[in-house]
Scaffold this motif. Structure first.
Motif, PDB file in Angstrom:
ATOM      1  N   LEU A  40       0.811  -1.215   0.000  1.00 49.94           N
ATOM      2  CA  LEU A  40       0.000   0.000   0.000  1.00 49.94           C
ATOM      3  C   LEU A  40       0.848   1.270   0.000  1.00 49.94           C
ATOM      4  O   LEU A  40       0.301   2.368   0.171  1.00 49.94           O
ATOM      5  CB  LEU A  40      -0.926   0.009   1.226  1.00 49.94           C
ATOM      6  CG  LEU A  40      -1.939  -1.134   1.312  1.00 49.94           C
ATOM      7  CD1 LEU A  40      -2.715  -1.052   2.616  1.00 49.94           C
ATOM      8  CD2 LEU A  40      -2.887  -1.098   0.122  1.00 49.94           C
ATOM      9  N   ALA A  41       2.156   1.131  -0.193  1.00 49.86           N
ATOM     10  CA  ALA A  41       3.042   2.300  -0.172  1.00 49.86           C
ATOM     11  C   ALA A  41       2.621   3.389  -1.158  1.00 49.86           C
ATOM     12  O   ALA A  41       2.612   4.574  -0.802  1.00 49.86           O
ATOM     13  CB  ALA A  41       4.485   1.869  -0.436  1.00 49.86           C
ATOM     14  N   PRO A  42       2.235   3.059  -2.410  1.00 53.69           N
ATOM     15  CA  PRO A  42       1.812   4.128  -3.329  1.00 53.69           C
ATOM     16  C   PRO A  42       0.565   4.870  -2.858  1.00 53.69           C
ATOM     17  O   PRO A  42       0.362   6.031  -3.228  1.00 53.69           O
ATOM     18  CB  PRO A  42       1.543   3.383  -4.644  1.00 53.69           C
ATOM     19  CG  PRO A  42       2.348   2.126  -4.542  1.00 53.69           C
ATOM     20  CD  PRO A  42       2.302   1.761  -3.090  1.00 53.69           C
ATOM     21  N   VAL A  43      -0.266   4.193  -2.048  1.00 52.31           N
ATOM     22  CA  VAL A  43      -1.485   4.830  -1.541  1.00 52.31           C
ATOM     23  C   VAL A  43      -1.183   5.650  -0.290  1.00 52.31           C
ATOM     24  O   VAL A  43      -1.712   6.757  -0.110  1.00 52.31           O
ATOM     25  CB  VAL A  43      -2.560   3.763  -1.241  1.00 52.31           C
ATOM     26  CG1 VAL A  43      -3.816   4.408  -0.666  1.00 52.31           C
ATOM     27  CG2 VAL A  43      -2.896   2.982  -2.507  1.00 52.31           C
ATOM     28  N   LEU A  44      -0.327   5.117   0.565  1.00 51.64           N
ATOM     29  CA  LEU A  44      -0.021   5.789   1.828  1.00 51.64           C
ATOM     30  C   LEU A  44       0.924   6.974   1.649  1.00 51.64           C
ATOM     31  O   LEU A  44       0.873   7.922   2.439  1.00 51.64           O
ATOM     32  CB  LEU A  44       0.603   4.781   2.802  1.00 51.64           C
ATOM     33  CG  LEU A  44      -0.284   3.586   3.189  1.00 51.64           C
ATOM     34  CD1 LEU A  44       0.506   2.603   4.043  1.00 51.64           C
ATOM     35  CD2 LEU A  44      -1.529   4.047   3.927  1.00 51.64           C
ATOM     36  N   ALA A  45       1.790   6.907   0.656  1.00 51.09           N
ATOM     37  CA  ALA A  45       2.774   7.980   0.433  1.00 51.09           C
ATOM     38  C   ALA A  45       2.963   8.178  -1.068  1.00 51.09           C
ATOM     39  O   ALA A  45       3.262   7.210  -1.781  1.00 51.09           O
ATOM     40  CB  ALA A  45       4.106   7.646   1.102  1.00 51.09           C
ATOM     41  N   ASP A  46       2.782   9.395  -1.524  1.00 51.60           N
ATOM     42  CA  ASP A  46       2.908   9.705  -2.949  1.00 51.60           C
ATOM     43  C   ASP A  46       4.337   9.414  -3.423  1.00 51.60           C
ATOM     44  O   ASP A  46       5.307   9.934  -2.858  1.00 51.60           O
ATOM     45  CB  ASP A  46       2.576  11.178  -3.185  1.00 51.60           C
ATOM     46  CG  ASP A  46       2.505  11.523  -4.668  1.00 51.60           C
ATOM     47  OD1 ASP A  46       2.741  10.617  -5.504  1.00 51.60           O
ATOM     48  OD2 ASP A  46       2.210  12.692  -4.990  1.00 51.60           O
ATOM     49  N   PRO A  47       4.505   8.559  -4.459  1.00 49.29           N
ATOM     50  CA  PRO A  47       5.854   8.268  -4.972  1.00 49.29           C
ATOM     51  C   PRO A  47       6.594   9.511  -5.454  1.00 49.29           C
ATOM     52  O   PRO A  47       7.830   9.508  -5.512  1.00 49.29           O
ATOM     53  CB  PRO A  47       5.587   7.306  -6.137  1.00 49.29           C
ATOM     54  CG  PRO A  47       4.237   6.721  -5.858  1.00 49.29           C
ATOM     55  CD  PRO A  47       3.465   7.786  -5.161  1.00 49.29           C
ATOM     56  N   ALA A  48       5.861  10.577  -5.787  1.00 47.04           N
ATOM     57  CA  ALA A  48       6.527  11.807  -6.217  1.00 47.04           C
ATOM     58  C   ALA A  48       7.396  12.389  -5.114  1.00 47.04           C
ATOM     59  O   ALA A  48       8.317  13.171  -5.385  1.00 47.04           O
ATOM     60  CB  ALA A  48       5.485  12.832  -6.668  1.00 47.04           C
ATOM     61  N   GLY A  49       7.113  12.001  -3.869  1.00 44.30           N
ATOM     62  CA  GLY A  49       7.910  12.503  -2.757  1.00 44.30           C
ATOM     63  C   GLY A  49       9.336  11.995  -2.756  1.00 44.30           C
ATOM     64  O   GLY A  49      10.183  12.529  -2.032  1.00 44.30           O
TER      65      GLY A  49
END
Length: 294
Positions: A40-49
């Motif tokens: 769920l990493a892409p949902v919990l934290a924006d990959p653009a970060g």
């Protein structure tokens, strides 16, 4: 039908025993938690970060309500890096373990089943890999790997082909014990070939041992990936826990008092490795009656 029923009963009994094992269940819960966080990493934290050009925080800022685990020298959220880094670290650990288990199982069964030159050569190859220090060998192979091969794939291959020897040793010992059993002698007398003996009789009996050893090998693979990334031999284009630690060390996080930059990815590595070891120890106790009660 009775054989199928007996196999199902054994699997069901092993699962119930694992559910009653506190250490094993504690490790499993930790692994499920980290697995969900990685998925769920892409949902919990924006990959653009992860992009340094889109960092919004202050450089090396301590944990706050805006950045729960602080920031790095670019102002990127350490929480975002840890979540997305878990994807790469777990992927490398699991993929390398699959390669290691396949090689270890095949070589272990073959070296225990065959006699003469074939078995002796495979056994000497296993001993050679056991004698050579594992980590230096992995570092050398990662250094000389062809540059045109994707770095992440290279790290998986390097860890996989350098960590199979202990599995092969265990499987070989178990194979030799199985070879001495009466039903193997009966299969040989009835004309069963080498392939039939190894796949129908030996392999099913060594799989519980392989399964228990797999959970322990994953932890070794994760430590190896973290070490290689920390030494700058990982994929520079992908975030991983080892790369976070490498960046923190190279930027002087210790001297700058940025403890959060080191502690959180380090704790993630320790928890996952410890969880796999706990599951492996529980499986060993369940699958090996001699360890019961220890």
């Amino acid at each position: 039908m009775s054989a199928v029923t007996a196999a199902r009963s054994r699997r069901s009994g092993a699962w119930r025993a694992f559910l009653r094992d506190r250490e094993g269940m504690s490790g499993l819960l930790v692994l499920v938690l980290f697995g969900l966080l990685a998925l769920l990493a892409p949902v919990l934290a924006d990959p653009a970060g992860l992009d340094v050009t889109k960092a919004e925080g202050a450089s090396v800022a301590p944990p706050s309500w805006d950045f729960l685990l602080g920031t790095d020298h670019y102002g990127r959220s350490v929480l975002t890096m840890v979540l997305h880094g878990g994807q790469v670290t777990l992927l490398v650990g699991l993929a390398a373990t699959v390669i290691s288990m396949i090689l270890g199982t095949l070589i272990g069964i073959a070296s225990g089943h065959f006699r003469g030159l074939t078995g002796g050569t495979l056994n000497r190859l296993t001993e050679w890999f056991l004698v050579i220090p594992y980590l230096p060998l992995a570092i050398v192979l990662a250094t000389v790997f062809p540059a045109d091969v994707p770095k992440l794939f290279a790290v998986i291959i390097v860890i996989g082909v350098t960590s199979w020897s202990s599995t092969a040793r265990l499987v070989r010992a178990q194979t030799m014990a199985i070879e001495a059993r009466p039903y193997l002698e009966r299969a040989k007398a009835l004309g069963g070939g080498h392939w039939h003996q190894m796949t129908r009789h030996v392999l099913p009996n060594v799989m519980p041992l392989v399964l228990a050893n797999t959970t322990l090998t994953v932890s070794i693979a994760i430590i190896a990936e973290t070490t290689l990334s920390f030494l700058g031999l990982g994929d520079p284009l992908r975030m991983s826990w080892g790369r976070i630690l490498d960046d923190a060390y190279s930027q002087g996080a210790i001297d700058r008092g940025a403890w959060w930059w080191i502690v959180f990815p380090g704790v993630a590595v320790v928890l996952v490795v410890r969880a796999f070891n706990m599951c492996g120890r529980a499986l060993e106790r369940i699958l090996d009656p001699r360890l019961e009660g220890r």
